[in-house]
Design an enzyme around this catalytic site. Structure first.
Site, PDB file in Angstrom:
ATOM      1  N   GLU A 184       0.804  -1.176   0.081  1.00  0.00           N
ATOM      2  CA  GLU A 184      -0.180   0.030  -0.162  1.00  0.00           C
ATOM      3  C   GLU A 184       0.753   1.233  -0.117  1.00  0.00           C
ATOM      4  O   GLU A 184       0.545   2.299  -0.728  1.00  0.00           O
ATOM      5  CB  GLU A 184      -0.955   0.146   1.122  1.00  0.00           C
ATOM      6  N   ASP A 209      -2.189  -5.452   3.282  1.00  0.00           N
ATOM      7  CA  ASP A 209      -2.615  -5.886   4.841  1.00  0.00           C
ATOM      8  C   ASP A 209      -3.411  -7.014   4.706  1.00  0.00           C
ATOM      9  O   ASP A 209      -4.407  -7.153   4.047  1.00  0.00           O
ATOM     10  CB  ASP A 209      -2.951  -4.559   5.441  1.00  0.00           C
ATOM     11  N   ASP A 269      -6.270  -7.970   6.219  1.00  0.00           N
ATOM     12  CA  ASP A 269      -7.547  -7.566   6.792  1.00  0.00           C
ATOM     13  C   ASP A 269      -8.522  -7.494   5.740  1.00  0.00           C
ATOM     14  O   ASP A 269      -8.097  -7.508   4.559  1.00  0.00           O
ATOM     15  CB  ASP A 269      -7.323  -6.601   7.839  1.00  0.00           C
ATOM     16  N   GLU A 299     -10.029  -4.744   4.628  1.00  0.00           N
ATOM     17  CA  GLU A 299      -9.718  -3.600   3.674  1.00  0.00           C
ATOM     18  C   GLU A 299      -8.665  -3.960   2.795  1.00  0.00           C
ATOM     19  O   GLU A 299      -8.428  -3.722   1.471  1.00  0.00           O
ATOM     20  CB  GLU A 299      -9.225  -2.418   4.776  1.00  0.00           C
ATOM     21  N   TYR A 340       1.624  -5.599  12.686  1.00  0.00           N
ATOM     22  CA  TYR A 340       0.482  -4.762  12.314  1.00  0.00           C
ATOM     23  C   TYR A 340      -0.484  -3.966  13.322  1.00  0.00           C
ATOM     24  O   TYR A 340      -0.634  -5.027  14.444  1.00  0.00           O
ATOM     25  CB  TYR A 340      -0.357  -5.721  11.437  1.00  0.00           C
ATOM     26  N   ARG A 359      -3.547  -2.593  13.328  1.00  0.00           N
ATOM     27  CA  ARG A 359      -4.863  -2.609  13.287  1.00  0.00           C
ATOM     28  C   ARG A 359      -5.277  -4.217  13.643  1.00  0.00           C
ATOM     29  O   ARG A 359      -5.531  -5.051  12.496  1.00  0.00           O
ATOM     30  CB  ARG A 359      -5.807  -2.262  11.903  1.00  0.00           C
ATOM     31  N   HIS A 402      -4.375 -11.659  12.779  1.00  0.00           N
ATOM     32  CA  HIS A 402      -3.181 -10.722  13.507  1.00  0.00           C
ATOM     33  C   HIS A 402      -3.020 -11.353  14.708  1.00  0.00           C
ATOM     34  O   HIS A 402      -3.764 -11.837  15.613  1.00  0.00           O
ATOM     35  CB  HIS A 402      -3.698  -9.355  13.321  1.00  0.00           C
TER      36      HIS A 402
END
Length: 945
Positions: free
Chosen positions: A18, A104, A106, A108, A334, A336, A381
């Site tokens: 990202e 990532d 997740d 998103e 990570y 989040r 995570h």
């Protein structure tokens, strides 16, 4: 497969992450044969407006960006600012043999990976590369063990995005029509605002109660030391066996809840104290219990935000920005995450550091395991921890400033989580005596001793209440036994008043949202940022204060969209979305029930009514039927004494009586006034202040009336033009207007003052070359102007009395370049905990700001020089540091603008065919194999929450 040797020989691999910072770090670990590029966040999303929607879409699809009549198909467009980056990625892909999507892990990140596939359309093998920390071993492990795209995660993110778009784009226009233009509503944003408003309502309704008690200082009569004090302080607990009332015994109405407790007023308290002056006291009981405290779980997103707020003064947004940098540069895992789980590697690293730094005596026999407390947590995570299989101590990282502080916090919490319990004893001592008038009084003292500090050697959690006692604080009492005589050294009388519930801070609001299971922890920082930016909430110190505007918005939503801001309903929606993520429910039927209210009521979505029980249709029907919404009613709030607060299009105001009626009064309300501070008394003061037009007299030269007014930008004087004077068109006449000087006020300004002000600019004279010099009053104060050459004046009076000779003398001096002489600070706040430099408040060109000499941060509209606290100053500086330096944008030459437009037009034309193909491809997505890693899903964005 080795990431460095085989790839170098076997081809070229493109890895897409990202952020550029992450790309730079990962590139260093992968070596030759790998090209690492950044998507720079999302490359594709729902359109921001109708102008971005391809021309073939019309009507509701064009407005919403979602085809609600065709299974809620989203219309995706490449973001305008990402087109160049997409072009670059396509060029890199054309030269590559494999593609690794390393976004990532997740919902998103998974959706971003899917969008990359849809836009880039790779013809080479594609792999999904996931990792939770950016270290050399983790990156190489991720390359060697890729997986397929998780389509369920993508589906879940798409459903969230579509839901939030429908909510925001359908409800926000209602606010525009009924409250004020340019407002916004959101699935979580509106509920968060409601929480803050409800807390303020509780404060407004709160009535304080006064209560009294006694505090006794008692002596054992022997010499004391640190382990055995000679005195103890105890609070009155009972009188004749009846418990003395404390704050918890009173309701919010100021009334005592139970008749079983004794409510002491000042007179009774003082009489009892006097009657106990010569009483004999003795220890009636000593109760000792073992004390044990276990360590706190490692950080997850929300607990990190809360602790960073308590200990470092960081806002949620600033915390996440600093954490992002730590993650991208390989210092933490990570950031989040809903999980408190640590990997075996992390547990081993933490236990090794416990032994190394604190000794084997602080290490438990078995590793500690923490069960997840967050419902439907994404357990992919770990908890937030230092990266690697050996933790770097803060001193070893080389970090500075905010990054050092946050890393240290994470490091301490992680190490402490694998340490032994703290143990000790808690003791309660009861002391009794009989007063001279026969009343039996019993005092109580409590103490705590810690015999083994355990994890507290490394870390102690903060508290939301600044007056709360932290876990590692000891309270040692004298070593006494039942029957021991004590001497009263002092009996003091203490008065107290109950306090309204505390306003939310960012930390406590995050905690409340999580406990109510509303929204996702990863979005809380952006949600709080949104309600602050929208003006629904402002800060006083660290407290979140709702604006009067938010009262009107919440009032409308509660009365006409009750279920949409219902806490349980919002939490059930979150459950439904998680069921879709787990494959237990289908997205389209759920969205259909929510939006159209169709089908059986099997889910919470179809009951999104207005809360009054007579309207249980879907969202679309709700926003269509607006006839029952009285805009004036939902924006009006009674204050008392016939005074009503109203939220108008230009801000809040109060009035008494109807407009244009006899005795009508109206006054503006300060934008930064907390709603619970608008009392009847203060409202009367505002109404009593001079307002409206103050007639000063007639200008003898024109015959026009001169008036003084209080405007939104300060007091000013102006002339009243005769009726019939054209106000528009080429013959329009503008009235002469001038702002009052700082030394003037509406109460004292005279006609003479007004005429002098309106005579500006004043011609002072001309220089030797005939260039005219004028004296003018500007935004930054009084100044002289000669052509394009301006010079500041020292005082406003000089505008009227400076002579030509004095003006020429000023112009004869070299024009000052650069900064003027530094002004003295307006206020000193103390030493910043991060930079360890003195922080002061200064007056700048754009208003007051705080600075430590390195970082400057402008005060917000709700901050004032007089009331700003050191903590608030440190918080502003922390937020500014987290943002980093302002980006400089190169200016383009005007000649290049026209070709750019032509090129854009060509791209738009070419894109129509492409978009049509993408949409057609999307409809057949169910038939595609998992190997192609393409599925119906949505862009990852929580912006509408």
């Amino acid at each position: 497969m080795s990431p460095t040797s085989e790839t170098a020989q076997g081809g070229r691999r493109l890895v897409i992450v990202e952020s550029p910072a992450k790309a730079k770090t990962i590139k260093g670990y992968l070596g030759p044969g790998y090209v690492v590029e950044a998507s720079v966040g999302h490359i594709r999303d729902l359109p921001n407006g109708a102008a971005e929607v391809p021309e073939k879409y019309t009507g509701e699809v064009r407005r919403l960006g979602v085809d609600v009549d065709n299974d809620f198909q989203p219309i995706y467009v490449v973001n305008a600012d990402k087109k160049a980056q997409v072009r670059k990625l396509k060029e890199q892909l054309a030269e590559s043999d494999e593609l690794f999507l390393a976004t990532d892990e997740d919902r998103e990140g998974e959706a971003i990976a899917w969008h990359l596939l849809e836009v880039l359309k790779p013809k080479v093998p594609v792999h999904r590369m996931v990792f939770h920390e950016i270290t050399k071993d983790a990156i190489r492990e991720a390359v060697e063990n890729p997986r397929e795209l998780n389509t369920r995660m993508v589906d879940a993110q798409e459903t969230r995005r579509i839901l939030d778009r429908l909510y925001g784009y359908e409800v926000s226009p209602v606010l525009w029509k009924k409250v004020m233009p340019r407002l916004s509503a959101g699935r979580v944003q509106s509920v968060a605002t409601r929480l803050v408003v409800e807390r303020e309502r509780e404060r407004i309704a709160f009535r304080s109660a006064e209560y009294w008690d006694l505090t006794g200082t008692f002596s054992t009569g022997r010499a004391g030391d640190a382990s055995d004090p000679s005195t103890l302080t105890a609070r009155l607990n009972t009188v004749d066996g009846q418990r003395v009332a404390q704050g918890r015994d009173f309701g919010s109405d100021g009334q005592i809840k139970s008749a079983q407790v004794l409510h002491l007023d000042e007179a009774n308290a003082r009489s009892l104290a006097a009657a106990l002056e010569n009483a004999t006291f003795a220890v009636r009981s000593v109760e000792s219990k073992p004390y044990r405290r276990s360590p706190y779980a490692p950080f997850r997103t929300t607990t990190l935000q809360q602790e960073a707020s308590r200990k470092l003064g960081f806002g949620a947004k600033a915390t996440m920005q600093v954490a992002q940098k730590l993650y991208e540069n390989g210092f933490i895992t990570y950031m989040r995450t809903d999980s408190t789980t640590l990997s075996d590697t992390a547990v081993s690293a933490a236990r090794a550091q416990v032994t190394q730094l604190y000794g084997a005596n602080y290490l438990p026999d078995k590793p500690r395991v923490y069960a997840g407390k967050v419902k439907n947590a994404q357990e992919a995570h770990e908890a937030i921890r230092p990266s690697g299989d050996r933790f770097r101590t803060p001193a070893e990282t080389g970090l500075t400033g905010d990054q050092f502080k946050l890393y240290e916090l994470i490091w301490k919490r992680t190490v402490a989580s694998q340490m032994k319990d703290a143990t000790g004893n808690s003791v309660t001592v009861k002391i009794g005596g009989v007063s001279s008038d026969g009343r039996d009084a019993e005092f109580t003292a409590s103490g705590k001793t810690i015999t083994f500090h355990g994890f507290m050697k490394a870390y102690v959690e903060g508290a939301d209440d600044p007056n709360a006692e932290l876990d590692d604080r000891e309270r040692r009492l004298p070593q006494v036994t039942e029957g021991d005589a004590l001497t009263s050294e002092e009996i003091s009388v203490d008065g107290h008043a109950t306090k309204p519930p505390a306003r939310y801070t960012e930390a406590s609001l995050v905690k409340e949202l999580e406990e109510r299971e509303i929204g996702r922890p990863s979005t809380y920082a952006s949600i709080i940022g949104t309600i602050l930016d929208r003006g629904y909430v402002f800060k006083k110190g660290t407290a979140l204060v709702p604006s009067f505007l938010s009262f009107a918005v919440v009032n409308l939503l509660e009365k006409h969209f009750g279920r949409l801001v219902d806490y349980d309903f919002t939490a059930r929606m979150e459950d439904d979305l998680d069921r879709i993520a787990r494959g237990e429910a289908q997205a389209v039927p759920w969205l259909r029930r929510f939006y159209f209210g169709e089908g059986d009521d099997k889910g919470a979505a179809s009951s999104a009514g207005n809360g009054d029980g007579d309207h249980l249709g879907g969202l679309k029907e709700l926003v269509t039927d607006l006839g029952a919404i009285d805009a004036r009613e939902i924006s009006s709030f009674p204050v008392g004494s016939a005074i009503v607060l109203r939220v108008g299009r230009y801000g809040p105001y109060i009035e008494r009586g109807e407009k244009d009626s006899e005795g009508h009064q109206r006054a503006d309300v300060p934008d930064d006034l907390a709603p619970d501070e608008l009392t009847v008394e203060y409202a009367e003061e505002l109404l009593a202040k001079p307002s409206g037009d103050f007639a000063l007299g007639t200008d003898p030269s024109t015959g026009h009336e001169i008036v003084a007014k209080d405007g939104r930008y300060g007091p000013y004087v102006t002339e009243v033009l005769p009726e019939g004077t054209p106000k528009t068109g080429k013959n329009a006449v503008k009235p002469r207007t001038a702002s009052l000087f700082k030394s003037m006020s509406l109460d004292t300004v005279t006609l003479e003052d007004a005429l002098k002000l309106m005579s500006l600019p004043r011609i002072v004279g001309a220089d030797t070359e005939g260039v005219e010099i004028t004296a003018q009053n500007g935004r930054y104060g009084p100044y002289l102007k000669k052509g394009t050459d301006s010079r500041s004046l020292e005082t406003e009076d000089q505008l009227f009395n400076i002579t030509l000779e004095e003006a020429l003398a000023i112009y004869a001096q070299p024009k000052q370049r650069g900064r003027a002489a530094a002004k003295p600070p307006l206020k000193e706040l103390g030493t910043d905990p991060v930079s360890e430099r003195p922080v002061v408040v200064k007056d700048g060109r754009f208003g007051p700001y705080v600075t430590d000499g390195e970082t400057n941060a402008t005060l917000r509209t709700d901050d004032s020089v007089e009331e700003i606290t050191p903590e608030r100053g440190y918080e502003l500086l922390a937020e500014k540091r987290a943002k980093g330096p302002a980006k400089k944008t190169a200016k383009k030459a005007p000649a290049k603008k026209a070709p750019a437009k032509k090129a854009a037009a060509k791209k738009t034309a070419a894109k129509k065919t492409t978009t049509a193909k993408k949409t057609a491809a999307k409809k057949t997505v169910a038939k595609k194999s998992a190997a192609t890693a393409r599925t119906t899903s949505a862009p990852a964005s929580s912006s509408d929450e």
